[in-house]
Design an enzyme around this catalytic site. Structure first.
Site, PDB file in Angstrom:
ATOM      1  N   ARG A  41       0.840  -1.198   0.000  1.00 12.92           N
ATOM      2  CA  ARG A  41       0.000   0.000   0.000  1.00 12.92           C
ATOM      3  C   ARG A  41       0.878   1.252   0.000  1.00 12.92           C
ATOM      4  O   ARG A  41       1.856   1.322   0.720  1.00 12.92           O
ATOM      5  CB  ARG A  41      -0.918   0.029   1.225  1.00 12.92           C
ATOM      6  CG  ARG A  41      -2.038  -1.002   1.176  1.00 12.92           C
ATOM      7  CD  ARG A  41      -2.877  -0.965   2.448  1.00 12.92           C
ATOM      8  NE  ARG A  41      -4.005  -1.884   2.370  1.00 12.92           N
ATOM      9  CZ  ARG A  41      -3.936  -3.185   2.658  1.00 12.92           C
ATOM     10  NH1 ARG A  41      -2.774  -3.703   3.064  1.00 12.92           N
ATOM     11  NH2 ARG A  41      -5.002  -3.955   2.550  1.00 12.92           N
ATOM     12  N   LYS A  42       0.487   2.243  -0.806  1.00 14.88           N
ATOM     13  CA  LYS A  42       1.201   3.528  -0.821  1.00 14.88           C
ATOM     14  C   LYS A  42       0.406   4.529   0.006  1.00 14.88           C
ATOM     15  O   LYS A  42      -0.702   4.901  -0.339  1.00 14.88           O
ATOM     16  CB  LYS A  42       1.355   4.040  -2.260  1.00 14.88           C
ATOM     17  CG  LYS A  42       1.935   5.458  -2.352  1.00 14.88           C
ATOM     18  CD  LYS A  42       3.375   5.488  -1.917  1.00 14.88           C
ATOM     19  CE  LYS A  42       3.941   6.913  -1.990  1.00 14.88           C
ATOM     20  NZ  LYS A  42       3.504   7.767  -0.866  1.00 14.88           N
ATOM     21  N   ARG A  43       0.986   4.927   1.119  1.00 13.43           N
ATOM     22  CA  ARG A  43       0.359   5.925   1.985  1.00 13.43           C
ATOM     23  C   ARG A  43       0.857   7.316   1.604  1.00 13.43           C
ATOM     24  O   ARG A  43       2.018   7.483   1.277  1.00 13.43           O
ATOM     25  CB  ARG A  43       0.674   5.617   3.452  1.00 13.43           C
ATOM     26  CG  ARG A  43       0.002   4.350   3.937  1.00 13.43           C
ATOM     27  CD  ARG A  43       0.592   3.833   5.238  1.00 13.43           C
ATOM     28  NE  ARG A  43      -0.213   2.750   5.783  1.00 13.43           N
ATOM     29  CZ  ARG A  43      -0.123   1.479   5.399  1.00 13.43           C
ATOM     30  NH1 ARG A  43       0.748   1.142   4.463  1.00 13.43           N
ATOM     31  NH2 ARG A  43      -0.901   0.560   5.935  1.00 13.43           N
ATOM     32  N   GLU A  59      -3.259   6.042  -1.190  1.00 12.13           N
ATOM     33  CA  GLU A  59      -2.859   6.808  -2.371  1.00 12.13           C
ATOM     34  C   GLU A  59      -2.703   5.929  -3.605  1.00 12.13           C
ATOM     35  O   GLU A  59      -2.905   6.370  -4.727  1.00 12.13           O
ATOM     36  CB  GLU A  59      -1.547   7.539  -2.074  1.00 12.13           C
ATOM     37  CG  GLU A  59      -1.125   8.508  -3.157  1.00 12.13           C
ATOM     38  CD  GLU A  59       0.196   9.187  -2.854  1.00 12.13           C
ATOM     39  OE1 GLU A  59       0.447  10.253  -3.432  1.00 12.13           O
ATOM     40  OE2 GLU A  59       0.985   8.647  -2.056  1.00 12.13           O
ATOM     41  N   GLY A  60      -2.323   4.684  -3.418  1.00 12.16           N
ATOM     42  CA  GLY A  60      -2.078   3.790  -4.534  1.00 12.16           C
ATOM     43  C   GLY A  60      -1.247   2.610  -4.082  1.00 12.16           C
ATOM     44  O   GLY A  60      -1.476   2.064  -3.001  1.00 12.16           O
TER      45      GLY A  60
END
Length: 419
Positions: A150-152, A291-292
């Site tokens: 996960r992109k935080r 975020e992505g």
């Protein structure tokens, strides 16, 4: 399980990384701690199974090697481990597992004594992402599948323990975070159980809080102690070539050493076989409010971001944003093939300007435009027009669109016809 400890096996003997220091005469000294398993007076190969099941008639031996540059190697007496600890309990250890835990403890103790304190010039800048919304095919050609996380949308942070035992937490630009005592307190507890030379790479974040708020908290001397530290990678300054998949295994083992942490978390890993699986995970993460996604090449080394270097072993997947901005000027690229290729200059309502790369023009068209477009033609046909710009995100500091690319003008304009 063997991969959870720093070091490597050679001739059936596992050696932790050397801890180096300098003698009074200026020569380099090296101290190495090793583990071997002996059965019937024979050194046997160490296997992962030995960490869960004892081997009949086998004992583990711990010893150290010490040598000074151009000197002879001194080997210590063997410390024998003949049984595990906490037998019959959930946290029981086998002979081999206990030997490795004992060796790691001695390794950390020696490293604390020999390791010099960090200085700002000794901070190692974290690895930066090169690819945006592109996953290189080579990621899927390795023996081990790439990892997706996960992109935080938080603030990058790297943690390490200094020679005096204190915690250093610093930013992507090597600026020390002076607050965040809730995180530093837990890091200090964690470093009691792990290799003190490891750097933990992650992000300061609180879910669904805006980046501006997170950045404000991270940079405050006195914060609200709400931020969490999400660790997605780890590295050793003398083992930067260690592949990503092994670093992730070691990171998992680090978090197993202390499982009652509140503000520090290991980021979850997902293995993917192809790009479609990665894109499905990206869509899932976005629905969850993240975020992505980040994609890591399994065999990629840790490449620090010195001089803003971006590693080809990382890819970022996230949705693009778009908006209209006023076109006020034009310029050219500064180096390489971009030199002489036209770039648009747009302006924000606060008068700040930023450069935009034309998305649908070839380099030949961009060269021709910059060569033939005059200030008079620009003012007559293009100045003040609304340009649709595609971008990754707004800079939290300046509000300027990052990775901006011009999709086209709001009103139909063929810029090539102008010249």
């Amino acid at each position: 399980m063997l991969n959870h400890f720093p070091g490597h096996c050679s001739n059936n003997i596992f050696c932790f990384p050397p801890i180096e220091s300098e003698t009074k005469s200026g020569k380099k000294a090296s101290w190495i701690i090793c583990v071997q398993v002996v059965q019937h007076n024979t050194i046997i190969p160490i296997t992962d199974e030995m960490f869960s099941t004892d081997v009949k008639d086998a004992v583990a031996e711990i010893f150290t090697k010490f040598f000074v540059e151009e000197g002879t190697v001194r080997i210590s007496k063997m410390t024998r481990v003949t049984e595990g600890k906490n037998l019959g309990k959930k946290n029981a250890t086998t002979v081999v597992h206990q030997a490795f835990k004992d060796a790691l403890s001695k390794y950390n103790r020696h490293a604390r004594q020999k390791r010099g304190a960090h200085t700002n010039t000794g901070m190692i800048p974290p690895m930066l992402v090169k690819y945006f919304n592109i996953i290189p095919k080579t990621f899927f050609e390795e023996e081990t599948d790439p990892i997706v996380q996960r992109k935080r949308n938080g603030v990058r942070a790297v943690a390490c323990q200094q020679g005096d035992g204190s915690i250093l937490l610093y930013s992507r630009t090597e600026k020390e975070f002076l607050g965040l005592d809730n995180i530093k307190k837990e890091l200090k507890q964690l470093y009691l159980f792990i290799d003190v030379r490891v750097y933990l790479d992650g992000e300061l974040y609180l879910h669904r809080k805006p980046l501006q708020w997170i950045a404000g908290q991270a940079n405050a001397k006195t914060d609200s102690s709400e931020l969490h530290f999400y660790v997605f990678d780890c590295f050793w300054s003398d083992q930067l070539q260690m592949p990503s998949n092994k670093r992730q295994q070691l990171l998992t083992n680090i978090f197993k050493q202390k499982e009652d942490l509140t503000f520090i978390h290991q980021v979850e890993n997902f293995s993917v076989k192809n790009e479609d699986e990665a894109l499905r995970l990206k869509a899932q993460f976005i629905k969850e409010g993240y975020e992505g996604a980040i994609v890591r090449n399994a065999n990629g080394p840790y490449e620090p971001g010195y001089n803003n270097y971006h590693s080809a072993h990382l890819a970022k997947l996230k949705p693009l944003l778009d908006a209209e901005f006023i076109l006020v000027d034009y310029t050219q690229g500064k180096k390489g093939k971009d030199l002489g290729a036209i770039l648009w200059v747009c302006e924000l309502p606060n008068k700040k300007r930023f450069v935009v790369t034309p998305k649908h023009l070839t380099y030949a068209d961009r060269y021709a435009l910059f060569q033939k477009l005059t200030p008079a033609l620009f003012k007559k046909h293009l100045y003040g027009k609304e340009l649709t710009v595609e971008y990754a995100e707004l800079s939290p500091k300046t509000g300027i669109p990052l990775q901006a690319r011009a999709v086209g003008f709001r009103e139909p304009i063929n810029v090539l016809e102008i010249i």
